[in-house]
Design a protein around this motif. Structure first.
Motif, mmCIF file in Angstrom:
data_model
loop_
_atom_site.group_PDB
_atom_site.id
_atom_site.type_symbol
_atom_site.label_atom_id
_atom_site.label_comp_id
_atom_site.label_asym_id
_atom_site.label_seq_id
_atom_site.Cartn_x
_atom_site.Cartn_y
_atom_site.Cartn_z
ATOM 1 N N ASN A 92 0.817 -1.214 0.000
ATOM 2 C CA ASN A 92 0.000 0.000 0.000
ATOM 3 C C ASN A 92 0.855 1.269 0.000
ATOM 4 O O ASN A 92 0.411 2.320 0.467
ATOM 5 C CB ASN A 92 -0.928 -0.009 1.210
ATOM 6 N N LYS A 93 2.070 1.174 -0.547
ATOM 7 C CA LYS A 93 2.970 2.327 -0.506
ATOM 8 C C LYS A 93 2.400 3.532 -1.247
ATOM 9 O O LYS A 93 2.689 4.684 -0.880
ATOM 10 C CB LYS A 93 4.350 1.954 -1.042
ATOM 11 N N GLN A 94 1.593 3.312 -2.276
ATOM 12 C CA GLN A 94 0.979 4.428 -2.988
ATOM 13 C C GLN A 94 0.056 5.215 -2.061
ATOM 14 O O GLN A 94 0.040 6.446 -2.076
ATOM 15 C CB GLN A 94 0.190 3.916 -4.199
ATOM 16 N N ILE A 95 -0.695 4.505 -1.245
ATOM 17 C CA ILE A 95 -1.610 5.170 -0.319
ATOM 18 C C ILE A 95 -0.829 5.932 0.745
ATOM 19 O O ILE A 95 -1.136 7.097 1.053
ATOM 20 C CB ILE A 95 -2.564 4.139 0.309
ATOM 21 N N PHE A 96 0.192 5.300 1.309
ATOM 22 C CA PHE A 96 1.033 5.994 2.281
ATOM 23 C C PHE A 96 1.657 7.243 1.653
ATOM 24 O O PHE A 96 1.703 8.309 2.275
ATOM 25 C CB PHE A 96 2.129 5.068 2.806
ATOM 26 N N GLY A 97 2.140 7.113 0.428
ATOM 27 C CA GLY A 97 2.769 8.240 -0.244
ATOM 28 C C GLY A 97 1.809 9.398 -0.452
ATOM 29 O O GLY A 97 2.155 10.568 -0.228
#
Length: 489
Positions: A92-97
């Motif tokens: 979910n790195k896109q969401i964290f970013g």
């Protein structure tokens, strides 16, 4: 300017009422905390704002989890959960970013590909520790007696994290605390609560028992102070300003809880004439402008040997003028975003004005950039002297101060002439000099011919008024553990 379209899960997250995370419940409080997008000075969303009462509820939930399924979980299973959480962060790195870009303002690609990815790596490193936390059998001198030690969790940990790295600083503290077997009440910075709340959801989804991770956003003077002074909290881990760190220590005396502090800095970075000037110039530039200068380890005092000062300053000014600055969610993928808030922008601009008034010369930047959002032009100031305010106090913004020096002894003495001691470093081809720097510079982390490197396996922390205790590595496990001595007769 073309803004990125937020991921559908981000849009849904921002549109949903975000209550406190206490055990497995979302708790609404009746009071709301505004989350401002610093790129546009607009309201991004609101989250529930916790009080001392909610801290008390969260501590109770953490205590129950410690006495229940979490406290009885095997080391193997605890490590597996940490690994699963790392996988979930990376997936979910896109969401964290995007969430970090929205409430912090940092470029989304940096928040996604650096902050989120390194947070996952941090959890993976500490996922290996639960099965390696072990005591000793000690050959004592008492005849017929046996002595052994047991390493146990401290208990309920109150973690208070800053706004400059909203995801990564949570990972730095949370991973070792959980690896050591503790339960946690987390109070994220009031400006940047979004990824902490999202992470708490992921922890439940991957199987963490309710109450192991509780998240209570709120104001420092309310929720933060209540957490630091709570008699049911056994340890406080804090990253933030030195001033607030002092208050944390004062609040902790009620039950003499264990405290670790990672506080402010005014790092000295020494560039010698014999250095590789291309590498040293670029490294020294990013030592300050990385994360927009909003880092306690920023190389804010750049000492340049006088014989190469002019060419180094010229190169730094060129680099600063070439930086791309814009909103965190801009599709253009800028180098830097805004500073965190209007008060912070005003503070940074005030330091720039004070530096000029005291004789500093601006060769790049020097003011607010644009009329929307909290943007400060990347600023390089030289002709700075040790007694200037800009050389003594932490600015926490994109302002690089250049000081000149003549010889090594002078540079080291001036570098150490500060109340802070979080980081320092230098650039030289002389190995003997490099070794002298590593011994004589007074800081918890030193970088020689590099800057900013960290690793989950390597300890990190400060000296003097930059705090005490060490994040990361084996030292972090010790920070969140206590040793019991057991005798048998």
């Amino acid at each position: 300017m073309k803004l990125l379209e937020p991921h559908r899960d981000v849009s849904a997250f921002l549109a949903t009422s975000q209550g406190l995370r206490i055990a497995d419940a979302r708790v609404e409080t009746g009071a709301l905390l505004d989350v401002i997008d610093p790129s546009f000075d607009t309201l991004a969303t609101q989250v529930a704002m916790g009080s001392a009462e909610h801290i008390d509820e969260a501590v109770s939930a953490a205590r129950q989890a410690l006495a229940g399924p979490w406290g009885s979980m095997t080391a193997h299973d605890r490590g597996q959960l940490l690994w699963r959480l790392a996988d979930a962060i990376e997936a979910n790195k896109q969401i964290f970013g995007e969430l970090d870009a929205i409430d912090n303002g940092k470029p989304m690609h940096v928040a996604r590909d650096v902050d989120a990815v390194y947070s996952a790596r941090h959890f993976r490193y500490f996922a290996g520790w639960p099965s390696k936390i072990e005591g000793k059998t000690i050959p004592v001198s008492s005849p017929g007696k046996m002595n052994l030690t047991k390493v146990e969790p401290v208990g309920v940990c109150g973690l208070i994290t800053p706004w400059n790295y909203p995801t990564l600083m949570v990972a730095w503290k949370l991973a070792p605390a959980l690896a050591a077997g503790n339960t946690v009440v987390l109070k994220p910075a009031e400006q940047t609560p979004l990824t902490a709340l999202y992470l708490a959801d992921l922890a439940l989804q991957v199987g963490f028992p309710p109450g192991v991770l509780n998240v209570v956003p709120g104001l420092g003077r309310d929720a933060g102070a209540a957490l630091a002074s709570h008699p049911g909290v056994d340890k406080v881990g804090f990253t933030g300003s030195t001033e607030t760190g002092r208050r944390i220590v004062e609040s902790s005396v009620g039950n003499l809880k264990k405290v670790s502090l990672e506080l402010g800095g005014k790092a000295a970075n020494i560039l010698f004439a014999d250095a590789d000037l291309d590498k040293a110039g670029a490294g020294s530039f990013w030592a300050l402008f990385g994360n927009n200068g909003q880092s306690c380890t920023a190389g804010a005092r750049l000492f340049v040997q006088r014989s190469v000062r002019d060419q180094v300053v010229e190169r730094l000014a060129e680099m600063a003028k070439a930086l791309s600055v814009g909103p965190g969610m801009d599709a253009a993928a800028h180098d830097l975003g805004p500073v965190i808030s209007r008060p912070q922008m005003d503070k940074v601009l005030g330091y720039i004005n004070a530096g000029q008034a005291q004789g500093g010369e601006i060769v790049a930047g020097g003011g607010q950039q644009g009329e929307t959002g909290y943007f400060v032009s990347p600023t390089v100031m030289h002709s700075v002297t040790d007694d200037m305010t800009v050389a003594r106090e932490e600015i926490f913004g994109p302002v690089l101060c250049v000081l000149d020096f003549d010889d090594e002894d002078e540079a080291i003495a001036r570098a150490n002439d500060t109340d802070f001691g979080l980081a320092a470093g230098g650039w030289t081809r002389d190995l003997d000099r490099a070794m002298r720097l590593s011994s004589q510079l007074k800081a918890g982390t030193l970088w020689i011919n590099t800057w900013g490197d960290t690793d989950a396996a390597s300890p990190f922390g400060g000296m003097k008024q930059s705090g005490y205790g060490r994040e990361m590595g084996e030292e972090a496990i010790a920070l969140y553990s206590q040793t019991k001595s057991v005798w048998f007769g």
